[in-house]
Design a protein around this motif. Structure first.
Motif, mmCIF file in Angstrom:
data_model
loop_
_atom_site.group_PDB
_atom_site.id
_atom_site.type_symbol
_atom_site.label_atom_id
_atom_site.label_comp_id
_atom_site.label_asym_id
_atom_site.label_seq_id
_atom_site.Cartn_x
_atom_site.Cartn_y
_atom_site.Cartn_z
ATOM 1 N N ASP A 248 0.889 -1.199 0.035
ATOM 2 C CA ASP A 248 0.024 -0.069 -0.071
ATOM 3 C C ASP A 248 0.796 1.121 0.022
ATOM 4 O O ASP A 248 1.547 1.498 1.064
ATOM 5 N N VAL A 249 0.975 2.042 -1.307
ATOM 6 C CA VAL A 249 1.656 2.980 -1.361
ATOM 7 C C VAL A 249 1.185 4.409 -0.829
ATOM 8 O O VAL A 249 -0.018 4.728 -0.990
ATOM 9 N N PRO A 250 1.453 4.924 0.383
ATOM 10 C CA PRO A 250 0.815 6.322 0.730
ATOM 11 C C PRO A 250 1.235 7.271 -0.270
ATOM 12 O O PRO A 250 2.171 7.639 -0.995
ATOM 13 N N LEU A 251 0.151 8.411 -0.546
ATOM 14 C CA LEU A 251 0.404 9.369 -1.388
ATOM 15 C C LEU A 251 0.636 10.614 -0.340
ATOM 16 O O LEU A 251 -0.432 11.388 -0.118
ATOM 17 N N PHE A 252 1.903 10.745 0.099
ATOM 18 C CA PHE A 252 1.994 11.691 1.132
ATOM 19 C C PHE A 252 1.742 13.193 0.710
ATOM 20 O O PHE A 252 1.554 13.762 1.631
ATOM 21 N N TYR A 253 2.052 13.534 -0.465
ATOM 22 C CA TYR A 253 2.253 14.910 -0.769
ATOM 23 C C TYR A 253 0.822 15.751 -1.393
ATOM 24 O O TYR A 253 0.804 16.721 -1.863
ATOM 25 N N GLY A 254 -0.193 15.257 -0.662
ATOM 26 C CA GLY A 254 -1.505 15.872 -1.002
ATOM 27 C C GLY A 254 -2.400 15.832 -2.139
ATOM 28 O O GLY A 254 -1.956 14.597 -3.154
ATOM 29 N N LYS A 255 -3.154 16.597 -2.523
ATOM 30 C CA LYS A 255 -3.996 16.504 -3.414
ATOM 31 C C LYS A 255 -3.034 17.013 -4.923
ATOM 32 O O LYS A 255 -2.189 17.537 -4.876
ATOM 33 N N GLY A 256 -3.502 16.000 -5.963
ATOM 34 C CA GLY A 256 -2.546 16.066 -7.071
ATOM 35 C C GLY A 256 -1.877 15.023 -7.721
ATOM 36 O O GLY A 256 -1.937 13.905 -7.045
ATOM 37 N N VAL A 257 -1.504 14.769 -8.973
ATOM 38 C CA VAL A 257 -0.797 13.660 -9.228
ATOM 39 C C VAL A 257 0.735 13.427 -8.763
ATOM 40 O O VAL A 257 1.514 14.301 -8.805
ATOM 41 N N HIS A 258 1.003 12.096 -8.329
ATOM 42 C CA HIS A 258 2.171 11.829 -7.740
ATOM 43 C C HIS A 258 2.730 10.730 -8.893
ATOM 44 O O HIS A 258 1.916 9.929 -9.479
ATOM 45 N N GLU A 259 3.914 11.110 -9.322
ATOM 46 C CA GLU A 259 4.598 10.063 -10.035
ATOM 47 C C GLU A 259 5.398 8.817 -9.500
ATOM 48 O O GLU A 259 6.019 9.359 -8.465
ATOM 49 N N LEU A 260 5.146 7.623 -9.693
ATOM 50 C CA LEU A 260 5.768 6.594 -9.059
ATOM 51 C C LEU A 260 6.513 5.837 -10.033
ATOM 52 O O LEU A 260 6.072 5.130 -11.156
ATOM 53 N N LYS A 261 7.721 6.029 -9.703
ATOM 54 C CA LYS A 261 8.675 4.975 -10.822
ATOM 55 C C LYS A 261 8.932 3.664 -9.863
ATOM 56 O O LYS A 261 9.348 3.623 -8.475
ATOM 57 N N ILE A 262 9.055 2.649 -10.723
ATOM 58 C CA ILE A 262 9.222 1.195 -10.226
ATOM 59 C C ILE A 262 10.286 0.785 -10.698
ATOM 60 O O ILE A 262 10.564 0.706 -12.265
ATOM 61 N N TYR A 263 11.441 0.398 -9.952
ATOM 62 C CA TYR A 263 12.753 -0.129 -10.529
ATOM 63 C C TYR A 263 12.920 -1.646 -10.081
ATOM 64 O O TYR A 263 12.607 -2.051 -9.018
ATOM 65 N N VAL A 264 13.409 -2.461 -11.191
ATOM 66 C CA VAL A 264 13.590 -3.812 -11.174
ATOM 67 C C VAL A 264 15.091 -3.790 -10.720
ATOM 68 O O VAL A 264 16.152 -3.146 -11.151
ATOM 69 N N PRO A 265 15.382 -5.073 -10.132
ATOM 70 C CA PRO A 265 16.862 -5.182 -9.684
ATOM 71 C C PRO A 265 17.834 -5.610 -11.004
ATOM 72 O O PRO A 265 17.459 -6.037 -11.998
ATOM 73 N N ASP A 266 18.820 -4.937 -11.054
ATOM 74 C CA ASP A 266 19.861 -5.202 -11.900
ATOM 75 C C ASP A 266 20.458 -6.792 -11.690
ATOM 76 O O ASP A 266 20.927 -7.003 -10.530
ATOM 77 N N GLU A 267 20.410 -7.657 -12.834
ATOM 78 C CA GLU A 267 20.641 -8.952 -12.470
ATOM 79 C C GLU A 267 22.306 -9.156 -12.530
ATOM 80 O O GLU A 267 22.597 -10.236 -12.057
#
Length: 570
Positions: A248-267
Motif C-alpha cells: 500500500d503506497v501512501p500518497l504523502f504529498y496531498g492533492k494532485g498527481v504523484h509520479e511513481l517509478k518502479i525499478y527492477v533489480p539489475d541481475e
C-alpha cells in the motif's frame, strides 16, 4: 540519440543505476463504461472525425532517416508524416540486419503538444523478434496533437539509439487513457502489475501496488519505488517473495498527481536497480503526511511495518506500531523484540516492543509532553553472548505529533520499570500509607528494595545483562545488580504517585570505578538521592554480604563523593 542515464543513491549502501524507457501492456481508466450500442455509435462518430481531419491535412509520405538503409529497416505503418487516428496509432516495421543491433527493442517516444493530465511524454519499447516489430501506441492525453519519434538501437554501442522516423498524429478521441508500459529490463524479468491496471489512476490517500516478477534472479529479490511530486521525493525498497509483491503506497504529498517509478533489480550487480515502469496516481485527498524513512536493514532483517504508513500523525500520550518479521529473513527467530527510540528537544527515551510469532503490535509512551517527536524503530543486534551494552540497527524513522498537555516523563512506566503492573502496585500499597510524608514513602521503598534483593556478583562479573531485565524480573529472581535495584525502586515510587528517575554514572573509590545506577525521587518539590544497591550491603571475597544501611538514603555530599553523575536515562 542516446538513452538518458540516471544515477540515484539512497540511504545506507544502496547504489542505483537507472535507464529511462517503457513498453507494452494496455489498460483503460474510464470511470463509466458505455453500453455496446453507445460504443458502436461513438466508433462511427470517431471514424467520421478521422476522415474529416485527414481530408483537411496535407498527408505527405513518411520518409525514413539514413540509418534505415544502414540496418535495412522499413516502416509498414504509419505511412505518412501527419495524419489523424482514433486513439491508437500502430507502429509496425522490419529490420533486415537485426543481428547487428546492440539491443532488441524499438524505442518509441510520444510527446503531447499541450497541457497534459499527468506527464506530456510517454515511451514504449517494442521487442524486435525475427526482424519484425509491432506496437499499438495509445495517445494518452485524449484529443489533440502528438509528436512521435521511432528509434532503432545502435550497431556499435549498447544503450544508444538513432532516429528512424518522426511523424505528427492527431487524436480525435477525447478519452484520457494511459497504458502500463515496461522497459526492456522489466520485460526481461517479466514484471507485470495486477494493480493498478492502468498507467494513470485516481486514488485517495493510498493505493495498492500489486504484481509479479517471476524471472527475478540473484540475491536482490526486491523492487525499488520512487514517489515524486512538486520537488518532493520518497524512496522505498520493496521485498519480492516467490515472485510476487504487494504494498500500500501512501500518497504523502496531498492533492494532485504523484509520479511513481518502479525499478527492477539489475541481475548483474547487487544493490543496483534499473527503471521498470512509471505510474501516475492522481490523489483526490488534501491530506499531506510525512514519508517514513526506511534503512537498508529494514529489508535485510525482513521488517514489515504495517502501521504507521506515514509520519506526522497526531496522537495523545501513546502511539502504536504494528507489523511483522519475515520468518525467512536472517535472525528472524531470534528477533524477539524491537527497540523504539523517541527524541524530543534533546531528550531521549528507549522503549521495548515484544515480537511474538513474528508479529508485533504494541504501544509506547511519548513521555516528554506536547510537541514533535522523532521515532526510530530498531532491531537488536543478535549476539552469541550477553553483554552490559545493547546494540541495535535502525530500520525506520518517522515523526509523531503529541497533543498531550503534560510532561509525565518521571511518572509513566518505562523500559524495565513496570509501575503499572499489578504485582508492583500491590507491594506499593503494602508499603505506603496515606498518613506518610513524601520522605517517609521514599524511605520505605528504599528500605524494601535494599533488603529484598541480593546483589548478583556473577551477573556483574560475566556481563550477563538481558534486554528484558526489569523490576518484575528482579522481584522474581530476588537478585540483581545496580540497574535492577534501580528498576524496582523506580517502579514502586511511580506506582505510589511519586516522580522518580533513573540516574546513570560511575561509583567507586580510588582507581576502582565502574558504571553504576541509582535513583532520584522528588520529595516536597526537591530531588532526593538514594542508592538502594549500596544500601543493601557489600562485596567481600567475591561474595555479597547483606548489610542494610540508611547511609545511602539522602546521603550528604561527603558521603556521596564516591558517585559521579553522568545523566538521566528514560
Amino acid at each position: 540519440m542516446s538513452m538518458r542515464k540516471i544515477h540515484i543513491q539512497i540511504v545506507s549502501l544502496l547504489c542505483l543505476l537507472l535507464l529511462g524507457a517503457c513498453t507494452n501492456k494496455s489498460a483503460a481508466v474510464n470511470e463509466s463504461q458505455p453500453t455496446p450500442e453507445q460504443k458502436h455509435e461513438q466508433r462511427v462518430d470517431y471514424e467520421a472525425a478521422v476522415d474529416k481531419k485527414n481530408a483537411e491535412l496535407e498527408m505527405a509520405p513518411l520518409e525514413l532517416t539514413g540509418y534505415a538503409e544502414e540496418v535495412g529497416a522499413a516502416l509498414l505503418e504509419p505511412t505518412h508524416t501527419n495524419f489523424a487516428v482514433d486513439e491508437i496509432v500502430t507502429v509496425e516495421g522490419t529490420v533486415e540486419h537485426q543481428d547487428q543491433l546492440q539491443e532488441n527493442y524499438v524505442w518509441i517516444k510520444i510527446r503531447f503538444s499541450g497541457e497534459a493530465l499527468s506527464d506530456d511524454q510517454m515511451e514504449y519499447y517494442a521487442p524486435i523478434e525475427d526482424g519484425k516489430f509491432k506496437q499499438d501506441v495509445r495517445l494518452f492525453n485524449g484529443e489533440g496533437e502528438y509528436q512521435v519519434t521511432v528509434m532503432l538501437p545502435s550497431t556499435k554501442q549498447k544503450n544508444y539509439y538513432y532516429d528512424l522516423a518522426k511523424f505528427t498524429v492527431f487524436n480525435v478521441n477525447p478519452a484520457m487513457q494511459r497504458d502500463l508500459t515496461y522497459t526492456p529490463f522489466a520485460q526481461e524479468v517479466r514484471l507485470s502489475l495486477e494493480a493498478p491496471d492502468s498507467g494513470y489512476v485516481k486514488e485517495n490517500e493510498v493505493f495498492t501496488l500489486k504484481g509479479k516478477i517471476p524471472s527475478i534472479k540473484g540475491t536482490n529479490e526486491s523492487l525499488m519505488l520512487e514517489l515524486k511530486k512538486d520537488g518532493e521525493t520518497w524512496k522505498h525498497v520493496l521485498p519480492v517473495k516467490n515472485g510476487e509483491f504487494e504494498y500500500d503506497v501512501p500518497l504523502f504529498y496531498g492533492k494532485g498527481v504523484h509520479e511513481l517509478k518502479i525499478y527492477v533489480p539489475d541481475e548483474e550487480r547487487d544493490n543496483y536497480y534499473q527503471a521498470g515502469t512509471t505510474l501516475y496516481i492522481d490523489n483526490e485527498s488534501d491530506l499531506v503526511t510525512e514519508p517514513i524513512l526506511y534503512m537498508t536493514t529494514y529489508h535485510e532483517r525482513g521488517v514489515n511495518l504495517t502501521y504507521p504508513t506515514a509520519g506526522g500523525e497526531e496522537t495523545n500520550l501513546t502511539y502504536r506500531i504494528k507489523g511483522t518479521i519475515d520468518k525467512d529473513a536472517p535472525f528472524a527467530k531470534e528477533t524477539t523484540h524491537l527497540y523504539i527510540t523517541t527524541k524530543k528537544d534533546g531528550d531521549k527515551s528507549l522503549s521495548v516492543i515484544p515480537v511474538d510469532n513474528y508479529k508485533f503490535d504494541d504501544e509506547f509512551y511519548l513521555r516528554f509532553g506536547p510537541g514533535t517527536y522523532e521515532v526510530i524503530v530498531s532491531v537488536p543486534e543478535i549476539k552469541e553472548k550477553n553483554s552490559s551494552k545493547f546494540y541495535y540497527y535502525d530500520v525506520a524513522k518517522f515523526t509523531v505529533e503529541s497533543t498531550a498537555t503534560e510532561d509525565l516523563r518521571n511518572l509513566l512506566p518505562s523500559r524495565g520499570v513496570q509501575s503499572d503492573a499489578p504485582d508492583i502496585i500491590a507491594i506499593a500499597k503494602e508499603l505506603i500509607t496515606e498518613d506518610m510524608s513524601e520522605r517517609e514513602k521514599a524511605k520505605a521503598i528504599y528500605e524494601f528494595t535494599a533488603k529484598s534483593i541480593a546483589y548478583d556478583v556473577e551477573k556483574q562479573k560475566n556481563s550477563d545483562f538481558m534486554w528484558d531485565d526489569s523490576a518484575l524480573k528482579v522481584l522474581e529472581l530476588e537478585k540483581g545488580i545496580c540497574q535492577d535495584y534501580t528498576y524496582l525502586a523506580l517502579a514502586l515510587l511511580r506506582a505510589s504517585g511519586m516522580e522518580a528517575r533513573y540516574v546513570a554514572g560511575t561509583a567507586g573509590a580510588g582507581f576502582n570505578f565502574s558504571r553504576h545506577a541509582w535513583v532520584e525521587v522528588k520529595v516536597d518539590g526537591e530531588w532526593l538521592t538514594m542508592d538502594p544497591t549500596w544500601g543493601a550491603g557489600y562485596i567481600a571475597n567475591g561474595e555479597f554480604v547483606a548489610n542494610y544501611t540508611e547511609d545511602y538514603f539522602e546521603p550528604d555530599e561527603e558521603a556521596f563523593k564516591t558517585h559521579s553523575r553522568s545523566g538521566v536515562e528514560y
